[in-house]
Design a protein around this motif. Structure first.
Motif: not given
Length: 217
Positions: A80-89
């Motif tokens: 599932r899309y997560n903005r914080e997870l995307f930035q950390k990735t």
């Protein structure tokens, strides 16, 4: 955007670029260029062609076993899309790329260690075997001997001294011969191998690179 590797050479095959071959059983093959597609249709083995990734990995020319290479494995797991997870990735991808590039440089230095010494040794052997084909004196030295002969000077002794001095100062490739003064008043002759304007040290920087990798892991 998914960037699939070329099925034959291993290079990245970007979307809308290259060739896609669909077999009758439904399996698809991505090729980065027509060269790889033609070699695939001719049933050539990529492990036997020097310009492919498979050959370089099989020959030990590229880093194969490393923890940073495991992140590039394909994972077909929906998340599932997560903005914080995307930035950390994204930040992790940049850091992993830096670590991988540094480790590849260390791997290359270790693999190429001793190559310069082997090249100099082969050059010495080649010159020693074919020394009779090399000119004994240069054109300027021959003109100098002709001028001395015109003045009535014995040129045999002068020619012998020239050949002896050339034999002592002979160097191959990037070598430099230096005379070092010792503390006790003696003289020591040192041969240095230079590369890129300085003295080349094959082991320089290995320990620092490895220590940095230990800290970042």
């Amino acid at each position: 955007m998914r960037v699939d590797p070329c099925f034959f050479c291993g290079r990245p095959s970007w979307p809308s670029k290259g060739i896609t071959f669909m077999r009758n059983d439904g399996k698809s093959f991505r090729f980065c260029r027509s060269k790889c597609h033609k070699n695939f249709k001719m049933k050539r083995n990529p492990r036997k062609l020097k310009w492919t990734k498979a050959y370089r990995k099989n020959a030990g020319k590229e880093m194969v076993v490393d923890s940073t290479l495991q992140f590039a494995a394909r994972r077909n797991v929906p998340v599932r899309y997560n903005r914080e997870l995307f930035q950390k990735t994204l930040k992790a991808m940049e850091r992993i790329s830096e670590i991988r590039a540094r480790r590849e440089r260390v791997f290359y230095k270790k693999r190429m260690a001793g190559k310069r010494a082997r090249e100099v040794a082969s050059a010495r052997k080649l010159v020693a075997d074919n020394e009779h084909l090399l000119p004994r004196l240069r054109g300027s030295e021959k003109r100098r001997l002709a001028e001395l002969a015109a003045e009535g000077v014995d040129t045999d002794e002068v020619e012998r001294q020239m050949l002896e001095s050339k034999r002592k100062a002979r160097a191959f490739g990037g070598e430099t011969r230096r005379v070092r003064m010792l503390v006790d008043g003696g003289v020591e002759e040192v041969t240095e191998t230079t590369g890129g304007g300085g003295v080349h040290d094959e082991d320089d920087g290995f320990e620092d690179e490895e220590d940095d990798d230990m800290d970042t892991d």
